[in-house]
Design a protein around this motif. Structure first.
Motif, PDB file in Angstrom:
ATOM      1  N   ALA A  64      38.309  51.385  26.815  1.00 12.27           N
ATOM      2  CA  ALA A  64      38.962  50.679  25.711  1.00 12.27           C
ATOM      3  C   ALA A  64      39.038  49.188  25.999  1.00 12.27           C
ATOM      4  O   ALA A  64      39.061  48.765  27.155  1.00 12.27           O
ATOM      5  CB  ALA A  64      40.358  51.243  25.485  1.00 12.27           C
ATOM      6  N   ARG A  65      39.104  48.409  24.942  1.00 16.62           N
ATOM      7  CA  ARG A  65      39.216  46.971  25.089  1.00 16.62           C
ATOM      8  C   ARG A  65      40.656  46.607  25.440  1.00 16.62           C
ATOM      9  O   ARG A  65      41.593  47.048  24.780  1.00 16.62           O
ATOM     10  CB  ARG A  65      38.789  46.281  23.799  1.00 16.62           C
ATOM     11  CG  ARG A  65      38.725  44.778  23.912  1.00 16.62           C
ATOM     12  CD  ARG A  65      37.880  44.133  22.819  1.00 16.62           C
ATOM     13  NE  ARG A  65      38.268  44.553  21.475  1.00 16.62           N
ATOM     14  CZ  ARG A  65      37.765  44.018  20.365  1.00 16.62           C
ATOM     15  NH1 ARG A  65      36.838  43.083  20.456  1.00 16.62           N
ATOM     16  NH2 ARG A  65      38.159  44.437  19.183  1.00 16.62           N
ATOM     17  N   VAL A  66      40.829  45.798  26.484  1.00 16.92           N
ATOM     18  CA  VAL A  66      42.160  45.337  26.863  1.00 16.92           C
ATOM     19  C   VAL A  66      42.674  44.325  25.861  1.00 16.92           C
ATOM     20  O   VAL A  66      43.824  44.367  25.425  1.00 16.92           O
ATOM     21  CB  VAL A  66      42.141  44.733  28.284  1.00 16.92           C
ATOM     22  CG1 VAL A  66      43.494  44.122  28.632  1.00 16.92           C
ATOM     23  CG2 VAL A  66      41.754  45.786  29.313  1.00 16.92           C
ATOM     24  N   SER A  67      41.808  43.396  25.468  1.00 18.39           N
ATOM     25  CA  SER A  67      42.179  42.336  24.546  1.00 18.39           C
ATOM     26  C   SER A  67      40.928  41.857  23.815  1.00 18.39           C
ATOM     27  O   SER A  67      39.824  41.879  24.382  1.00 18.39           O
ATOM     28  CB  SER A  67      42.809  41.157  25.301  1.00 18.39           C
ATOM     29  OG  SER A  67      42.971  40.038  24.448  1.00 18.39           O
TER      30      SER A  67
ATOM     31  N   SER B 206      42.184  30.632  43.839  1.00 17.75           N
ATOM     32  CA  SER B 206      42.676  32.007  43.918  1.00 17.75           C
ATOM     33  C   SER B 206      41.693  32.910  43.187  1.00 17.75           C
ATOM     34  O   SER B 206      40.996  32.471  42.261  1.00 17.75           O
ATOM     35  CB  SER B 206      44.076  32.142  43.300  1.00 17.75           C
ATOM     36  OG  SER B 206      44.037  31.933  41.898  1.00 17.75           O
ATOM     37  N   HIS B 207      41.623  34.155  43.607  1.00 11.98           N
ATOM     38  CA  HIS B 207      40.813  35.118  42.855  1.00 11.98           C
ATOM     39  C   HIS B 207      41.635  36.367  42.605  1.00 11.98           C
ATOM     40  O   HIS B 207      42.600  36.655  43.316  1.00 11.98           O
ATOM     41  CB  HIS B 207      39.482  35.431  43.541  1.00 11.98           C
ATOM     42  CG  HIS B 207      39.575  36.142  44.865  1.00 11.98           C
ATOM     43  ND1 HIS B 207      40.231  37.348  45.047  1.00 11.98           N
ATOM     44  CD2 HIS B 207      39.072  35.825  46.087  1.00 11.98           C
ATOM     45  CE1 HIS B 207      40.117  37.738  46.304  1.00 11.98           C
ATOM     46  NE2 HIS B 207      39.432  36.824  46.964  1.00 11.98           N
ATOM     47  N   GLU B 208      41.252  37.104  41.583  1.00  8.61           N
ATOM     48  CA  GLU B 208      41.999  38.304  41.244  1.00  8.61           C
ATOM     49  C   GLU B 208      41.095  39.376  40.666  1.00  8.61           C
ATOM     50  O   GLU B 208      40.040  39.095  40.098  1.00  8.61           O
ATOM     51  CB  GLU B 208      43.132  37.992  40.281  1.00  8.61           C
ATOM     52  CG  GLU B 208      42.725  37.434  38.937  1.00  8.61           C
ATOM     53  CD  GLU B 208      43.943  36.970  38.140  1.00  8.61           C
ATOM     54  OE1 GLU B 208      44.435  37.772  37.334  1.00  8.61           O
ATOM     55  OE2 GLU B 208      44.389  35.815  38.334  1.00  8.61           O
ATOM     56  N   HIS B 209      41.568  40.613  40.829  1.00  5.26           N
ATOM     57  CA  HIS B 209      40.853  41.770  40.318  1.00  5.26           C
ATOM     58  C   HIS B 209      40.977  41.849  38.803  1.00  5.26           C
ATOM     59  O   HIS B 209      42.073  41.752  38.257  1.00  5.26           O
ATOM     60  CB  HIS B 209      41.438  43.065  40.897  1.00  5.26           C
ATOM     61  CG  HIS B 209      41.253  43.213  42.369  1.00  5.26           C
ATOM     62  ND1 HIS B 209      40.321  44.051  42.914  1.00  5.26           N
ATOM     63  CD2 HIS B 209      41.885  42.627  43.407  1.00  5.26           C
ATOM     64  CE1 HIS B 209      40.393  43.990  44.242  1.00  5.26           C
ATOM     65  NE2 HIS B 209      41.336  43.125  44.563  1.00  5.26           N
ATOM     66  N   GLY B 210      39.863  42.067  38.124  1.00  6.00           N
ATOM     67  CA  GLY B 210      39.901  42.484  36.738  1.00  6.00           C
ATOM     68  C   GLY B 210      39.920  44.007  36.692  1.00  6.00           C
ATOM     69  O   GLY B 210      39.932  44.674  37.731  1.00  6.00           O
ATOM     70  N   PRO B 211      39.933  44.601  35.487  1.00  2.00           N
ATOM     71  CA  PRO B 211      39.794  46.064  35.420  1.00  2.00           C
ATOM     72  C   PRO B 211      38.314  46.437  35.600  1.00  2.00           C
ATOM     73  O   PRO B 211      37.784  46.227  36.696  1.00  2.00           O
ATOM     74  CB  PRO B 211      40.350  46.388  34.031  1.00  2.00           C
ATOM     75  CG  PRO B 211      40.158  45.133  33.232  1.00  2.00           C
ATOM     76  CD  PRO B 211      40.186  43.988  34.201  1.00  2.00           C
ATOM     77  N   ARG B 212      37.634  46.892  34.571  1.00  2.67           N
ATOM     78  CA  ARG B 212      36.175  47.092  34.644  1.00  2.67           C
ATOM     79  C   ARG B 212      35.527  45.798  34.185  1.00  2.67           C
ATOM     80  O   ARG B 212      35.373  45.537  33.000  1.00  2.67           O
ATOM     81  CB  ARG B 212      35.751  48.256  33.761  1.00  2.67           C
ATOM     82  CG  ARG B 212      36.169  49.622  34.290  1.00  2.67           C
ATOM     83  CD  ARG B 212      35.804  50.728  33.320  1.00  2.67           C
ATOM     84  NE  ARG B 212      34.370  50.796  33.057  1.00  2.67           N
ATOM     85  CZ  ARG B 212      33.813  51.633  32.178  1.00  2.67           C
ATOM     86  NH1 ARG B 212      34.586  52.470  31.482  1.00  2.67           N
ATOM     87  NH2 ARG B 212      32.517  51.644  31.988  1.00  2.67           N
ATOM     88  N   GLY B 213      35.176  44.966  35.136  1.00  5.18           N
ATOM     89  CA  GLY B 213      34.675  43.631  34.832  1.00  5.18           C
ATOM     90  C   GLY B 213      35.824  42.648  34.745  1.00  5.18           C
ATOM     91  O   GLY B 213      36.996  43.003  34.714  1.00  5.18           O
ATOM     92  N   GLY B 214      35.469  41.363  34.732  1.00  5.79           N
ATOM     93  CA  GLY B 214      36.474  40.336  34.561  1.00  5.79           C
ATOM     94  C   GLY B 214      37.207  39.933  35.814  1.00  5.79           C
ATOM     95  O   GLY B 214      38.287  39.333  35.723  1.00  5.79           O
TER      96      GLY B 214
END
Length: 376
Positions: A267-270, A233-241
């Motif tokens: 901003a950093r997500v995590s 499976s693949h998934e969208h990150g936000p900006r990158g990832g």
């Protein structure tokens, strides 16, 4: 009426037009043909037993095309509460293994309104180029505002159960770690919408029984390799990832606790790229490519591509060819970059060709086949 464009056939040599990783071998040459055009934001493609095709348009229409691209039927399915806005609308069409016997297909779509909507699953019968007996069998909970991150891809497993991908609703990302609901999850259902008794959390207090895996952002690609039994499976990150994962029942894939992406604000997500008890991706993309569809090649026309993954990219405007060996990516090539088009879906056809849908108000259906062998 025909929407087929038998215009120029573009002869493309992959080695001169694609970006090849340092690990990658040069792929075989191919030719690209426009099969159909004037498709209004096409979202998914499925092949009927007679080799004609069903194409969903996010804006609400289902079209049947002949193998040559001729428009055979065009309908607007009467899906209850269909909501078309931004990323919402009619999404995937799946033809289960029993389609030849009962003509029943499955549609994923967004239902509700601007104030409260969700991802719905409906079954229907394809009879005489029409849909009949439409029945909603699943509604993801809870409803939410907005019109983004629905997931919507489907995969039928060998036991006839259906795996359905769901998004986190964009503004509700923390809910991807909440096991009591469906946001940011992948769920598994039987074809009638009932819950399989062997789902990983079916008897666990505080968990939605439909959940197959959790910790996802927006999964829009899922395939199973029948040879090695792996589910990708693949998934969208936000900006990158953006992530490519090997999917296993009961796993937590981290979002938004563990991610390589940052928020759209910068901003950093995590602070965590990995976290105990959460599965890391086998591959990731930064900056984001916005992966949208995925196919695993097992056709006859491209023998060197057996078992490889093909992923369409929206923001990246390319078809990513991932050479796979034993569940690991060993090389990546970018194809179709010369089109400069957002690419939505990719499928292997019954003829062994690779079919690609472009994403626009004037979308196209493209077919990749090998170059003809020169005569002696």
């Amino acid at each position: 009426m025909k929407i087929f464009a038998k215009t120029a056939v573009l002869l493309l040599i992959v080695s001169s037009l694609s970006v090849v990783s340092s690990l990658g071998a040069v792929a075989a040459p191919y030719q690209l043909t426009t099969v159909a055009e004037d498709l209004n934001y096409p979202w998914s493609l499925a092949f009927l037993p007679d080799n004609s095709m069903l194409v969903t348009e996010r804006t609400g229409k289902l079209k049947q095309l002949s193998a040559d691209g001729e428009l055979l039927a065009e309908i607007s399915p009467a899906l209850p509460e269909l909501y078309v806005a931004a990323q919402g609308g009619l999404l995937e069409v799946l033809l289960p293994a029993a389609f030849a016997e009962n003509q029943q297909l499955v549609l994923s779509y967004v239902c509700g309104n601007s104030e409260a909507n969700t991802l719905c699953l409906a079954t229907a019968r394809w009879q005489q180029n029409q849909l009949t007996d439409i029945r909603v069998i699943f509604k993801a909970q809870p409803y939410r505002k907005g019109a983004a991150h629905y997931g919507g891809r489907m995969l039928q497993l060998s036991d006839s159960s259906i795996v359905l991908t769901l998004g986190d609703g964009f503004d509700y990302r923390e809910q991807a770690q909440n096991p009591a609901n469906h946001l940011g999850k992948i769920v598994r259902l039987m074809p009638d919408g009932s819950i399989p008794t062997d789902n990983p959390f079916v008897e666990k207090a505080g968990y939605a029984a439909e959940i197959y895996s959790l910790g996802h952002r927006n999964v829009q690609g899922i395939v199973r390799d029948s040879v090695n039994q792996l589910i990708y499976s693949h998934e969208h990150g936000p900006r990158g990832g953006d992530e490519l994962n090997i999917l296993q029942a009961g796993n937590n894939y981290g979002w938004p606790v563990a991610t390589r992406g940052i928020d759209y604000t910068g901003a950093r997500v995590s602070p965590f790229r990995q976290y105990p008890g959460m599965v890391e991706p086998i591959h990731h993309w930064s900056p984001s490519i916005a992966p949208a569809g995925m196919a695993l090649y097992r056709g006859a026309l491209f023998p060197d591509w057996q078992g490889d993954l093909f992923i369409t990219a929206l923001a990246g405007k390319a078809l990513h060819h991932l050479q796979m060996e034993n569940g690991k990516m060993v090389a990546e090539q970018l194809l179709l970059t010369e089109l400069n088009s957002r690419l939505r879906d990719v499928r292997t056809g019954p003829d062994g060709a690779i079919y690609v849908l472009t994403d626009s108000a004037s979308g196209k259906l493209l077919r990749l086949t090998p170059l003809p062998v020169p005569a002696d």
